[in-house]
Design an enzyme around this catalytic site. Structure first.
Site, short mmCIF file in Angstrom:
data_model
loop_
_atom_site.label_atom_id
_atom_site.label_comp_id
_atom_site.label_asym_id
_atom_site.label_seq_id
_atom_site.Cartn_x
_atom_site.Cartn_y
_atom_site.Cartn_z
N ASP A 3 0.85 -1.18 0.00
CA ASP A 3 0.00 0.00 0.00
C ASP A 3 0.89 1.25 0.00
O ASP A 3 2.09 1.16 0.33
CB ASP A 3 -0.89 -0.05 1.25
CG ASP A 3 -1.80 1.15 1.37
OD1 ASP A 3 -2.32 1.61 0.33
OD2 ASP A 3 -2.00 1.63 2.50
N ASP A 61 -0.34 5.03 0.97
CA ASP A 61 -0.65 5.97 2.05
C ASP A 61 -0.89 5.22 3.36
O ASP A 61 -1.69 4.28 3.42
CB ASP A 61 -1.90 6.79 1.70
CG ASP A 61 -1.74 7.52 0.37
OD1 ASP A 61 -0.60 7.57 -0.14
OD2 ASP A 61 -2.74 8.02 -0.16
#
Length: 393
Positions: A8, A10
């Site tokens: 991922d 953020d």
């Protein structure tokens, strides 16, 4: 097969910024502590491919225009690239949760094309992310989760979202079964993955049973050349021990066969099984691929050249003048290497000259071991790459 880290962005690589959680200004970029340092070590030391998978709610809408997103996103990737951190693929979903898009994490829709063309090892791949949806993505991909878990509560879902994502799945059971590491420290992630690399150097076990033979082999590819071999044919044991000793591959071989009939089945099936486990044990990324060695033994000279390129072929230029060496028919040496070549999916050329038959075959086995040792060595400049211009072996 590839080992992949689905990462991922953020909340995992860079910090999220409440209340919108949108990184729409370059001043909002704040990397996780030591993430660049330890991601770089992971890339250069541990042979993982990196794939970015991120939800960007409403990207392209008036509230989150793409002209604000792409310069910042590309800037983040550029910073990572300066430290050798390259993502082989980047996947971004722009939908909102209420749209229930199959492309949005934890759905795997945006990865469909990538997964179709990627031969990856699920058991050795991980999803690294900060939200419960990243844990669910790991479950949906069939791999495990490394959960970036800080002391904030950014993974709260509405009741509708919980019902949609989990259904009848118990959240606590999901976390217990899928999450292998829960941390907010990238050093701990690196150390966890490093330990897995050490574990991968341990022994691999393979069995092959037919109505004629029962073969069990335990191998450690990068070992110390230690062996325990028991086939019931003394000279064959000796030759297999030479493979282990001179290649530094640890080998435990135990074969039972119908030697009351003859030696053919036992020797051939040992070669097949040894080739099969060798093929299973090797990670071809970064290996030298080619091995070649000429070895003298008194009046004899054996030359072995091999290619772990995925094509099975044996070229055998050896002539024996005795029917047997020890209790082994000399014709069986060709069958042993042919069996190994076929099941290990490698190309082998063997050429030997000399008068003493014992020295001739022993020099062949020793040269074979030396060539194997050369071919499986890792090239530090190609840790993540297959040694092929085609990109496949």
């Amino acid at each position: 097969m590839k080992k992949i880290l689905f990462i991922d962005r953020d909340g995992t690589i860079i910090k999220e910024v409440p209340p919108t959680y949108q990184i729409d200004d370059i001043n909002k970029i704040n990397f996780y502590p030591k993430v660049i340092f330890f991601l770089s070590k992971i890339v250069h030391e541990l042979n993982y491919d990196l794939v970015m998978v991120t939800n960007q709610d409403g990207l392209g809408t008036e509230k989150f225009p793409e002209k604000n997103f792409w310069p910042i996103h590309n800037h983040i990737l550029k910073i990572l690239k300066t430290e050798g951190i390259n993502f082989s693929s980047v996947h971004i979903d722009k939908s909102f949760p209420e749209e229930k898009s199959p492309n949005r994490k934890p759905g795997t829709g945006m990865l469909t094309s990538y997964l179709k063309n990627s031969n990856y090892n699920r058991s050795k791949s991980f999803v690294i992310g900060d939200r419960i949806t990243d844990v669910l993505l790991a479950k949906n991909l069939g791999c495990k989760s490394i959960w970036i878990k800080e002391h904030h509560n950014n993974d709260q879902l509405t009741k509708k979202e919980e019902k949609f994502y989990f259904g009848k799945i118990n959240k606590d059971i999901l976390i217990k079964n899928v999450v292998v590491l829960q941390t907010d420290n990238w050093k701990e992630i690196y150390e966890f993955l490093s330990k897995l690399k050490e574990t991968s150097k341990k022994f691999l076990v393979h069995k092959r049973t037919t109505l004629e033979t029962d073969v069990k082999i335990i191998i450690r590819l990068y070992g110390k050349g230690e062996s325990h071999v028991q086939t019931g044919i003394g000279f064959f044991d000796h030759l297999l021990q030479q493979i282990s000793f001179h290649s530094l591959i640890d080998l435990n071989i135990h074969t039972k066969g119908d030697i009351h009939v003859d030696e053919h089945h036992l020797i051939e099936d040992t070669g097949i099984t040894l080739g099969e486990i060798f093929y299973q044990a090797i990670d071809k990324r970064g290996i030298e691929r080619y091995g070649f060695f000429s070895l003298p033994m008194d009046d004899c000279l054996a030359t072995v050249a091999l290619d772990l390129g995925g094509r099975s072929q044996l070229s055998w230029k050896v002539q024996f003048y005795r029917e047997k060496i020890g209790k082994i028919p000399t014709e069986m040496f060709f069958h042993f290497f042919q069996s190994f070549s076929s099941s290990a999916k490698c190309n082998i050329h063997i050429h030997a000259t000399g008068n003493n038959e014992h020295h001739k075959i022993e020099s062949i086995f020793k040269a074979f071991a030396k060539a194997i040792k050369m071919s499986i060595q890792k090239d530090p400049n190609r840790k993540l790459h297959l040694p092929s211009s085609k990109g496949i072996l």
